[in-house]
Design a protein around this motif. Structure first.
Motif, mmCIF file in Angstrom:
data_model
loop_
_atom_site.group_PDB
_atom_site.id
_atom_site.type_symbol
_atom_site.label_atom_id
_atom_site.label_comp_id
_atom_site.label_asym_id
_atom_site.label_seq_id
_atom_site.Cartn_x
_atom_site.Cartn_y
_atom_site.Cartn_z
ATOM 1 N N LYS A 92 13.694 15.609 27.197
ATOM 2 C CA LYS A 92 13.761 15.378 28.386
ATOM 3 C C LYS A 92 13.461 13.695 28.936
ATOM 4 O O LYS A 92 14.094 13.094 29.606
ATOM 5 C CB LYS A 92 12.686 16.161 29.255
ATOM 6 N N LYS A 93 12.500 13.222 28.001
ATOM 7 C CA LYS A 93 12.138 11.904 28.226
ATOM 8 C C LYS A 93 13.439 10.876 27.978
ATOM 9 O O LYS A 93 13.825 9.892 28.335
ATOM 10 C CB LYS A 93 10.940 11.241 27.502
ATOM 11 N N SER A 94 13.955 11.475 26.673
ATOM 12 C CA SER A 94 15.344 10.365 26.331
ATOM 13 C C SER A 94 16.312 10.748 27.464
ATOM 14 O O SER A 94 17.036 9.748 27.351
ATOM 15 C CB SER A 94 15.603 11.251 25.013
ATOM 16 N N TYR A 95 16.623 11.826 27.837
ATOM 17 C CA TYR A 95 17.543 12.086 28.910
ATOM 18 C C TYR A 95 17.118 11.171 30.180
ATOM 19 O O TYR A 95 18.321 10.518 30.572
ATOM 20 C CB TYR A 95 17.638 13.446 29.332
ATOM 21 N N SER A 98 17.778 7.347 29.238
ATOM 22 C CA SER A 98 19.332 6.978 29.362
ATOM 23 C C SER A 98 19.782 7.128 30.831
ATOM 24 O O SER A 98 20.729 6.204 31.154
ATOM 25 C CB SER A 98 20.067 8.278 28.706
ATOM 26 N N GLN A 99 19.390 7.740 31.604
ATOM 27 C CA GLN A 99 19.877 7.861 33.020
ATOM 28 C C GLN A 99 19.178 6.481 33.751
ATOM 29 O O GLN A 99 19.936 5.898 34.365
ATOM 30 C CB GLN A 99 19.118 8.976 33.741
ATOM 31 N N LYS A 100 18.116 6.049 33.376
ATOM 32 C CA LYS A 100 17.690 4.864 33.695
ATOM 33 C C LYS A 100 18.367 3.478 33.374
ATOM 34 O O LYS A 100 18.643 2.833 33.999
ATOM 35 C CB LYS A 100 16.227 4.498 33.350
ATOM 36 N N LEU A 176 9.230 9.713 34.190
ATOM 37 C CA LEU A 176 8.737 9.901 32.891
ATOM 38 C C LEU A 176 7.212 10.405 32.883
ATOM 39 O O LEU A 176 6.906 11.018 31.989
ATOM 40 C CB LEU A 176 9.113 8.633 32.078
ATOM 41 N N GLY A 177 6.534 9.809 33.626
ATOM 42 C CA GLY A 177 5.020 10.235 33.637
ATOM 43 C C GLY A 177 4.719 11.706 34.136
ATOM 44 O O GLY A 177 3.846 12.111 33.754
ATOM 45 N N ASP A 178 5.756 12.086 34.975
ATOM 46 C CA ASP A 178 5.673 13.461 35.331
ATOM 47 C C ASP A 178 6.179 14.471 34.523
ATOM 48 O O ASP A 178 6.248 15.746 34.804
ATOM 49 C CB ASP A 178 5.849 13.371 36.895
ATOM 50 N N VAL A 179 6.825 14.244 33.149
ATOM 51 C CA VAL A 179 7.605 15.081 32.529
ATOM 52 C C VAL A 179 6.763 16.350 32.136
ATOM 53 O O VAL A 179 7.164 17.284 32.299
ATOM 54 C CB VAL A 179 8.229 14.357 31.383
#
Length: 766
Positions: A92-95, A98-100, A176-179
């Motif tokens: 999820k963080k990697s996704y 990538s979006q960022k 990212l902090g809320d993942v």
């Protein structure tokens, strides 16, 4: 009796009944298949405790229990983040990362695309844009140029870009902090949903025992072993028997840990409800199996009869067609498949309604629509099946397709085109005049001579000149040899012609040399063969003429001599003599004999000259032969001969004159009665060969057949060389002439004492 049975078997009412039974059977089969979801319960033949129905209930419950007990465990465990899947969190963080990056690149690209519109202005003033998007003259950042509108716009674009980048960073830093927090909240929501699902299983008890403690249960505390043993049905699962209980399929990817035991059970009320429902489903499944089996049996029996009787009609032979059979099979198939598919599609829409307890539609109406659709589809299938079977019986499956007709036309056109090309080419190369051939040969000779002459005079050395001279001499030597060889062939043709002219008709000139000389020699040889055949035919004709006169004289003189003799006896003895009655009988018999001979001569003359009116009509040869033999049954019985007939499976029709054709058959049968060996068999076969109908009559001769087929076909020629029989010798000649007048052929064959007459007539299909 067999004919009556055949008419009964092929009755149209029987066929109609078979169609009705087939449609009814298909509807019955479809209604039986509506219970297909219950076939498994019926086929298993087990009690509810051992059935898949009970296992399915516990499998569904186990799915929710495995998620709660082995994955989430408790709300505290979820909130602590212990149930999180690190791999999913990392993905999820990697996704999001990538979006960022994608959005940052879009912001940068948008800025530089806007600035590029002012690139010409910047180049004129020797300004550049650094990596941060600032406009510079190479040393210092430009500032204070507020009066320059272009630079002000670029400055605004840069500020907009910087703000966008800041917003993007802030947004994704928060995401990212809320993942992990979002994942925990999602797991908490799923945990509550799974608990809610378990509560919906009324009358189902469960207990999960881990390390000797009840971690998840909906029953009162106490010994789970004792409690579940009191229930009407219960299951105890451990890691050792989990796989055998669920088999190769399960609702959950979570296996039971080694220190865990899972108990399932049903209340008495739920158990009775499930047993009642299970028994009802078993009954429905058994009824469906029986119904579908009965329907399938009816379909197979009725369809088998329709296939057997397809194309057959009472009172007729062969496979009969109707108007719809004229449609090509591939066209019929292309129409039938979509039509049947259109019938199946709405059926598939109706089926789900049969399993709803709260059906809000009129079930009777759905059944009626269901039956009509099945009936239409079945009738379409029966129609195509009978069309196909008829063509299969007639061996016309491939020929009666549009694709075959198109391919046949194409290949015929292709063959015709190839034949035309071949004919044109052969006309140019094979039939070219001798003058043209000589021109081509002389042209080739001149070209080769010119080639070697150029080598002779153009070469700068002795070897080149020697090669050119040798080539010229060699070509001329070959040319002289070719001329001498063909001149010798011409001399052979001239000498052979002289020998043939002198009467040596058996001599054949060798066919050698160029094509024209070979053709000439072959033509002269054919002339010699023709002369030899003509001389032989003339000699044979003279001999036949002499024999004809002798035979006619003998056949006329014999009865006439008898008449004169017995008339003289009557004159001498008087009509009152006791022998007068016998003498008159002999005179009458010989007079009838003379009359018969005269009529046969007259009929032979008319048949030979073609002076007979011919009325062609469509005739069934088998019926004509059978009817004729029936009329001659008394004569056949008196002859002591046994007649064997063989007719084709399908009717054989010809275009002929019925009276003349029967006259031919009558002459052949008359010969059989006169010349066949008493007590022997006579075979009459009717068969179709290509587009011809052959009538073959075979018998064993009572006389020695020491003549050839051609001699026996002569007029006044009989099978008995002594000419003691009553025949005129004109029967076969008359039969041959009458057959040829109807467009047919007549020939005979002799093999020892076996006499065979073959009558060929063109077949008529329409």
């Amino acid at each position: 009796m067999d004919t009556k049975s055949k008419n009964y078997r092929y009755s149209v009412w029987f066929k109609l009944l078979a169609v009705i039974i087939c449609v009814s059977g298909m509807i019955t089969l479809a209604y039986g298949l509506l219970q297909a979801p219950y076939f498994e319960e019926a086929i298993q033949n087990k009690e509810f405790r051992e059935s898949m129905a009970s296992k399915n209930i516990f499998q569904q419950v186990y799915y929710h229990i495995s998620v709660l007990a082995f994955n989430y465990k408790s709300e505290e465990n979820i909130k602590a983040g212990s149930a999180l899947n690190e791999a999913e969190i990392a993905d999820k963080k990697s996704y999001l990362g990538s979006q960022k990056e994608t959005e940052l690149q879009q912001a940068e690209s948008s800025y530089y695309e806007s600035v590029n519109t002012y690139q010409g202005y910047l180049n004129d003033r020797q300004f550049t844009i650094d990596s941060d998007g600032n406009v510079s003259d190479g040393s210092d950042i430009i500032s204070g140029l507020k009066n320059d509108d272009i630079l002000e716009k670029i400055k605004q674009l840069k500020e907009k870009k910087d703000n966008s980048i800041k917003e993007i960073n802030e947004k994704y830093d928060k995401l990212l902090g809320d993942v992990e927090k979002d994942a925990i909240n999602q797991q908490l929501a799923d945990y509550k949903a799974q608990l809610g699902n378990l509560k919906n299983y009324h009358g189902i008890y469960y207990t999960v025992v881990q390390a000797g403690k009840n971690t998840l249960t909906n029953v009162a505390a106490g010994s789970a072993e004792n409690y579940y043993s009191t229930l009407p049905i219960s299951v105890k699962l451990t890691q050792s028997n989990w796989g055998s209980f669920f088999g190769n399929y399960s609702y959950s990817p979570y296996f039971i840990p080694s220190d865990t035991t899972v108990y399932f059970g049903m209340s008495q009320e739920r158990y009775q409800t499930e047993v009642s429902s299970f028994e009802k489903n078993v009954a429905r499944g058994l009824a469906g199996v029986k119904t579908s089996s009965l329907g399938l049996l009816l379909v197979l029996i009725s369809l088998s009869y329709l296939v057997y009787s397809s194309g057959r009609r009472p009172g007729t032979d062969g496979v009969q067609l109707i108007t719809v059979d004229m449609v090509y099979l591939d066209i019929a198939l292309a129409i039938s498949i979509p039509a049947i598919a259109l019938c199946i599609t709405p059926m598939a829409q109706f089926v789900p309604y049969f399993y709803r307890d709260n059906l809000r539609y009129n079930i009777s109406l759905i059944y009626v629509i269901f039956s009509v659709i099945i009936a239409i589809g079945t009738l379409i299938g029966i129609l195509f099946t009978t069309m196909f079977v008829k063509r299969l019986k007639r061996r016309e499956v491939i020929r009666h397709t549009l694709i075959y007709r198109i391919l046949r036309w194409f290949f015929r056109w292709l063959n015709k085109l190839a034949a035309g090309i071949k004919r044109n080419i052969s006309g140019v190369f094979g039939k070219s005049p001798l003058a043209m051939r000589l021109i081509l040969i002389f042209g080739g000779y001149s070209f080769i001579i010119l080639f070697f002459t150029l080598i002779l005079f153009a070469s700068g050395g002795d070897m080149g000149a020697l090669f050119g001279l040798a080539g010229i001499v060699g070509v001329n030597v070959v040319a002289v040899y070719f001329l001498l060889k063909n001149f010798k062939t011409f001399i052979n043709i001239k000498d052979g012609t002289e020998r043939i002219r002198a009467g040596e008709l058996t001599y054949n000139i060798p066919e050698q040399g160029i094509p024209e000389l070979r053709t000439l020699a072959g033509s002269i040889n054919q002339i010699a063969d023709g002369l030899k055949h003509a001389v032989g035919s003339q000699v044979k004709a003279e001999r036949m003429k002499a024999e004809l006169i002798t035979n006619v004289s003998h056949d006329l003189k014999t009865p006439l001599t008898s008449i004169i003799t017995y008339v003289d006896l009557l004159k001498n003895e008087g009509l009152e003599s006791e022998n007068a009655h016998k003498y008159l009988g002999i005179i009458d018999s010989k007079s009838q004999r003379l009359k018969s001979l005269t009529e046969d001569l007259f009929e032979a003359a008319k048949a030979t000259s073609g002076n007979i009116a011919i009325n062609l009509e469509r005739l069934n040869v088998a019926s004509l032969v059978s009817q004729g033999l029936g009329e001659l049954s008394d004569k056949i019985e008196a002859s002591g001969l046994t007649f064997k007939t063989g007719f084709p499976a399908e009717n054989a029709y010809v275009m002929a004159d019925g009276k003349l054709l029967w006259r031919v058959m009558e002459n052949l049968l008359s010969n059989v009665f006169k010349y066949a060996l008493p007590g022997s068999r006579v075979y009459i076969d009717v068969n179709q060969v290509s587009d011809r109908i052959n009538i073959v009559m075979k018998n064993i001769s009572a006389y020695e057949l020491n003549v050839t087929e051609d001699e026996l076909m002569e007029r006044f020629k009989r099978g008995d060389a002594s000419r003691h029989s009553e025949g005129s010798g004109l029967g076969l000649s008359i039969a041959k002439s009458l057959t040829e007048l109807q467009g047919g052929n007549f020939k005979i064959s002799i093999d020892g004492d076996l006499f065979k007459a073959i009558l060929e007539l063109p077949s008529c299909t329409e």
